[in-house]
Scaffold this motif. Structure first.
Motif, PDB file in Angstrom:
ATOM      1  N   PHE A 236     -14.109  13.720 -11.690  1.00 25.78           N
ATOM      2  CA  PHE A 236     -15.233  13.942 -10.770  1.00 25.78           C
ATOM      3  C   PHE A 236     -15.173  12.980  -9.583  1.00 25.78           C
ATOM      4  O   PHE A 236     -14.449  13.214  -8.634  1.00 25.78           O
ATOM      5  N   GLY A 237     -15.906  11.879  -9.599  1.00 24.25           N
ATOM      6  CA  GLY A 237     -16.026  11.037  -8.414  1.00 24.25           C
ATOM      7  C   GLY A 237     -14.735  10.456  -7.889  1.00 24.25           C
ATOM      8  O   GLY A 237     -14.527  10.403  -6.675  1.00 24.25           O
ATOM      9  N   LEU A 238     -13.833  10.011  -8.787  1.00 22.08           N
ATOM     10  CA  LEU A 238     -12.573   9.439  -8.303  1.00 22.08           C
ATOM     11  C   LEU A 238     -11.668  10.489  -7.677  1.00 22.08           C
ATOM     12  O   LEU A 238     -10.686  10.146  -7.024  1.00 22.08           O
ATOM     13  N   GLY A 239     -11.993  11.759  -7.883  1.00 22.71           N
ATOM     14  CA  GLY A 239     -11.263  12.818  -7.203  1.00 22.71           C
ATOM     15  C   GLY A 239     -11.777  13.072  -5.798  1.00 22.71           C
ATOM     16  O   GLY A 239     -11.130  13.760  -5.003  1.00 22.71           O
ATOM     17  N   TRP A 240     -12.942  12.499  -5.468  1.00 19.15           N
ATOM     18  CA  TRP A 240     -13.550  12.692  -4.156  1.00 19.15           C
ATOM     19  C   TRP A 240     -13.647  11.406  -3.347  1.00 19.15           C
ATOM     20  O   TRP A 240     -13.933  11.446  -2.142  1.00 19.15           O
ATOM     21  N   VAL A 241     -13.443  10.261  -3.993  1.00 22.13           N
ATOM     22  CA  VAL A 241     -13.751   8.985  -3.348  1.00 22.13           C
ATOM     23  C   VAL A 241     -12.928   8.767  -2.084  1.00 22.13           C
ATOM     24  O   VAL A 241     -13.385   8.127  -1.134  1.00 22.13           O
ATOM     25  N   ASN A 242     -11.725   9.313  -2.028  1.00 21.98           N
ATOM     26  CA  ASN A 242     -10.878   9.141  -0.854  1.00 21.98           C
ATOM     27  C   ASN A 242     -11.324   9.997   0.333  1.00 21.98           C
ATOM     28  O   ASN A 242     -10.728   9.920   1.406  1.00 21.98           O
ATOM     29  N   ALA A 243     -12.372  10.799   0.160  1.00 18.83           N
ATOM     30  CA  ALA A 243     -12.950  11.567   1.269  1.00 18.83           C
ATOM     31  C   ALA A 243     -14.446  11.302   1.394  1.00 18.83           C
ATOM     32  O   ALA A 243     -15.157  12.042   2.065  1.00 18.83           O
ATOM     33  N   ALA A 244     -14.934  10.239   0.766  1.00 14.54           N
ATOM     34  CA  ALA A 244     -16.376  10.035   0.618  1.00 14.54           C
ATOM     35  C   ALA A 244     -17.099   9.764   1.927  1.00 14.54           C
ATOM     36  O   ALA A 244     -18.300  10.028   2.038  1.00 14.54           O
ATOM     37  N   ALA A 245     -16.419   9.223   2.925  1.00 10.65           N
ATOM     38  CA  ALA A 245     -17.079   8.917   4.192  1.00 10.65           C
ATOM     39  C   ALA A 245     -16.975  10.050   5.208  1.00 10.65           C
ATOM     40  O   ALA A 245     -17.482   9.923   6.324  1.00 10.65           O
ATOM     41  N   ASP A 246     -16.338  11.150   4.837  1.00 11.61           N
ATOM     42  CA  ASP A 246     -16.101  12.223   5.798  1.00 11.61           C
ATOM     43  C   ASP A 246     -17.385  12.924   6.236  1.00 11.61           C
ATOM     44  O   ASP A 246     -17.451  13.475   7.331  1.00 11.61           O
ATOM     45  N   TYR A 247     -18.402  12.934   5.362  1.00 11.35           N
ATOM     46  CA  TYR A 247     -19.682  13.539   5.730  1.00 11.35           C
ATOM     47  C   TYR A 247     -20.594  12.522   6.409  1.00 11.35           C
ATOM     48  O   TYR A 247     -21.245  12.809   7.411  1.00 11.35           O
ATOM     49  N   SER A 248     -20.658  11.317   5.863  1.00 10.14           N
ATOM     50  CA  SER A 248     -21.611  10.321   6.358  1.00 10.14           C
ATOM     51  C   SER A 248     -21.252   9.800   7.746  1.00 10.14           C
ATOM     52  O   SER A 248     -22.088   9.181   8.407  1.00 10.14           O
ATOM     53  N   ARG A 249     -20.045  10.040   8.225  1.00 12.68           N
ATOM     54  CA  ARG A 249     -19.668   9.556   9.553  1.00 12.68           C
ATOM     55  C   ARG A 249     -20.424  10.275  10.660  1.00 12.68           C
ATOM     56  O   ARG A 249     -20.383   9.842  11.813  1.00 12.68           O
ATOM     57  N   TYR A 250     -21.115  11.347  10.322  1.00  6.53           N
ATOM     58  CA  TYR A 250     -21.898  12.065  11.323  1.00  6.53           C
ATOM     59  C   TYR A 250     -23.327  11.535  11.432  1.00  6.53           C
ATOM     60  O   TYR A 250     -24.093  11.987  12.270  1.00  6.53           O
ATOM     61  N   LEU A 251     -23.714  10.588  10.568  1.00  7.64           N
ATOM     62  CA  LEU A 251     -25.056  10.020  10.598  1.00  7.64           C
ATOM     63  C   LEU A 251     -25.144   8.900  11.631  1.00  7.64           C
ATOM     64  O   LEU A 251     -24.156   8.232  11.920  1.00  7.64           O
ATOM     65  N   PRO A 252     -26.342   8.630  12.165  1.00  9.94           N
ATOM     66  CA  PRO A 252     -26.513   7.483  13.070  1.00  9.94           C
ATOM     67  C   PRO A 252     -26.158   6.182  12.355  1.00  9.94           C
ATOM     68  O   PRO A 252     -26.350   6.039  11.153  1.00  9.94           O
ATOM     69  N   ARG A 253     -25.643   5.219  13.101  1.00 10.02           N
ATOM     70  CA  ARG A 253     -25.226   3.958  12.512  1.00 10.02           C
ATOM     71  C   ARG A 253     -26.387   3.220  11.845  1.00 10.02           C
ATOM     72  O   ARG A 253     -26.172   2.442  10.912  1.00 10.02           O
ATOM     73  N   GLY A 254     -27.596   3.448  12.315  1.00 10.21           N
ATOM     74  CA  GLY A 254     -28.754   2.753  11.761  1.00 10.21           C
ATOM     75  C   GLY A 254     -29.318   3.396  10.512  1.00 10.21           C
ATOM     76  O   GLY A 254     -30.345   2.940   9.995  1.00 10.21           O
ATOM     77  N   SER A 255     -28.684   4.414   9.987  1.00  6.92           N
ATOM     78  CA  SER A 255     -29.168   5.089   8.780  1.00  6.92           C
ATOM     79  C   SER A 255     -29.180   4.121   7.596  1.00  6.92           C
ATOM     80  O   SER A 255     -28.379   3.190   7.515  1.00  6.92           O
ATOM     81  N   SER A 256     -30.087   4.365   6.673  1.00 13.30           N
ATOM     82  CA  SER A 256     -30.232   3.502   5.501  1.00 13.30           C
ATOM     83  C   SER A 256     -28.985   3.570   4.618  1.00 13.30           C
ATOM     84  O   SER A 256     -28.574   4.647   4.187  1.00 13.30           O
ATOM     85  N   GLY A 257     -28.396   2.398   4.335  1.00 13.46           N
ATOM     86  CA  GLY A 257     -27.247   2.354   3.444  1.00 13.46           C
ATOM     87  C   GLY A 257     -27.612   2.803   2.042  1.00 13.46           C
ATOM     88  O   GLY A 257     -26.852   3.507   1.380  1.00 13.46           O
ATOM     89  N   ARG A 258     -28.796   2.383   1.576  1.00 12.42           N
ATOM     90  CA  ARG A 258     -29.247   2.806   0.246  1.00 12.42           C
ATOM     91  C   ARG A 258     -29.447   4.310   0.197  1.00 12.42           C
ATOM     92  O   ARG A 258     -29.154   4.958  -0.808  1.00 12.42           O
TER      93      ARG A 258
END
Length: 504
Positions: free
Chosen positions: A231-253
């Motif tokens: 599951f997750g370790l099969g996706w971790v190498n692409a995990a930031a591909d969606y969140s890179r479209y969020l504003p930099r000030g978005s909540s990390g949590r």
């Protein structure tokens, strides 16, 4: 730098009227002016990427380790949630930067040094798209056999050709086409999976499920690690591909929470029912090991076979399309100087070759699948440990320009992270085994010297190597990377120009 694309554009109308065409972009950079949305929007792409009837088959996979229902449930819940939390942590890098995951990791590995983990990431995504294509082919053949419409070699050849064509065309066309299909596939898959559960619920027999004997601690750990790698370790190498479209000030949590929640929800629900089904029938459990999707059709009424086959194949094709797109980006990040669509096409050729082997030549699908997951799971876990530690040490956002400059602040080929990755991988491979895959008999070479019983002892199938690689890489980076990160962040921002940049 190339212009960027918004993956959620179809939802807000920005790409709905755009004509369908081949995407020509490679490793995109998202400008601050184009970032939008909130962490909550991460739920849908992660949910859609992980809602598949394949999740039901993991119940049988877990029982294959010789553990009870409650042990399998605990291993599944921990493995799914923890591994997708790792995805959530890596996703934080996306809001701090503006590039795909395997470009952001250049901050830890250097611009050219990052080619090593990029190659591993490419191999993992190509492997997953190959597995999903093979599963879709085998499931179609099983349905045809039940309906009396053939189901032999000819059916498998035609099915493989159709599935491969859909996958390759989607991957070559690119993000616009993929995202337009994703919403429909998600809704159809979700609805028909609920129908499937209702139709086969009477096959669950709690007396049989509760009678499955308990296993050892080593078998529990083996199931836990298998769930993490599946599951997750099969996706971790692409995990930031969606969140890179969020504003930099978005909540990390918020990024962490919504990523982990969206990705975990469907697999958790499907796993529970899959455990109940597999525990109720040893025959079904064994059949799933040979044909994970097709076996699930054998307990269905005939009238629902075609709808189930359609949704199963669509779900698998949807996942394979996403994988072939990501594998193309990983190949570009590894340094191949070709357009993105050509990289996706080359991956498609390899995918077809691998699927042919699985469908027509491999005798034991589950054994080969587990060997693939654990073998590549070790270096990906090492990469993840270094990436997480590097991210934890940072106090500032990434410098977008220097992610593409070999002579920028992130360096070209820094030796410490590369040597640590190789060392953690060597230790990890020495602590995993898979006797069902003959090409992996060389692994497990540390089990004897460390007093763990050797390749046939109690710890042989616990797959400790994945956890060891993750821990060693993370703990090794914290003390060695602190000074390097501080020196990087002390520099002034670089100009965001293409001069001196390493282009994909």
């Amino acid at each position: 730098m190339t212009e960027s694309r918004d993956p959620l554009g179809a939802a807000d109308g920005s790409s709905a009227g755009r004509p369908t065409r081949v995407e020509t972009h490679g490793l995109d950079v998202i400008g601050d002016a184009e970032r939008k949305g909130t962490p909550r929007t991460l739920f849908w792409p992660w949910f859609g990427a992980n809602v598949s009837v394949l999740g039901l088959s993991y119940g049988a996979f877990a029982f294959g380790f010789g553990i009870s229902f409650w042990e399998a449930l605990a291993a599944g819940v921990l493995g799914i949630v923890v591994s997708f939390l790792l995805c959530g942590f890596v996703a934080v890098a996306g809001k701090r930067g503006s590039a795909p995951t395997m470009v952001l990791s250049r901050a830890a590995y250097g611009v050219r040094g990052n080619r090593l983990p990029s190659v591993v990431s490419w191999m993992l995504t190509v492997g997953w798209e190959t597995v999903l294509t093979a599963l879709a082919t085998m499931a179609t053949a099983t349905v045809f056999r039940r309906l009396g419409w053939g189901g032999g070699t000819e059916t498998e050849i035609v099915s493989l050709a159709v599935v491969a064509a859909l996958t390759v065309v989607g991957g070559v066309m690119g993000f616009d086409v993929i995202m337009r299909l994703q919403t429909a596939i998600t809704v159809i898959t979700g609805v028909l999976t609920v129908v499937y559960v209702g139709l086969v619920a009477d096959r669950v027999h709690w007396s049989a499920v509760s009678a499955v004997p308990a296993g050892s601690a080593q078998e529990f750990i083996g199931a836990l690690v298998f769930m993490m790698t599946g599951f997750g370790l099969g996706w971790v190498n692409a995990a930031a591909d969606y969140s890179r479209y969020l504003p930099r000030g978005s909540s990390g949590r918020g990024v962490i929470g919504w990523t982990a929640f969206g990705a975990s929800l469907a697999p958790l629900l499907l796993l529970v029912f899959g455990l109940l089904l597999a525990g109720s029938s040893q025959q079904l459990s064994k059949a799933v090991a040979a044909d994970p999707i097709g076996a699930l059709t054998t307990i269905l009424p005939t009238w629902f076979l075609v709808p189930f086959a359609v949704v199963a194949v669509l779900g698998l094709v949807g996942g394979a399309v996403l994988d072939i797109y990501s594998s193309g980006l990983a190949l570009l990040s590894a340094g191949l100087p070709v357009p993105r669509y050509l990289a996706a096409f080359l991956d498609g050729v390899l995918m077809i070759a691998g699927a042919v082997y699985i469908v027509f030549f491999a005798d034991d699908f589950l054994g080969q699948f587990m060997g693939f997951l654990t073998t590549l799971g070790v270096p990906i876990a090492a990469w993840c440990g270094i990436m997480l530690a590097d991210l934890a040490l940072r106090r500032r956002d990434y410098d977008d320009g220097d992610l593409y400059r070999p002579h920028g602040r992130y360096g070209d080929i820094p030796l410490p992270p590369l040597l640590l990755t190789l060392a953690a991988t060597a230790v990890g491979w020495g602590l995993v085994t898979n006797t069902a895959a003959s090409w992996l008999t060389w692994q497990g070479y540390l089990l004897g010297p460390l007093g763990l019983g050797g390749r046939t002892g109690a710890w042989a199938y616990a797959n400790l190597g994945v956890l060891a690689a993750l821990a060693l890489a993370f703990l090794g980076t914290l003390p060695t990377g602190r000074r390097r990160v501080r020196a990087q962040e002390a520099q002034s921002p670089s100009p965001l120009t293409s001069e001196g940049a390493l282009h994909p």
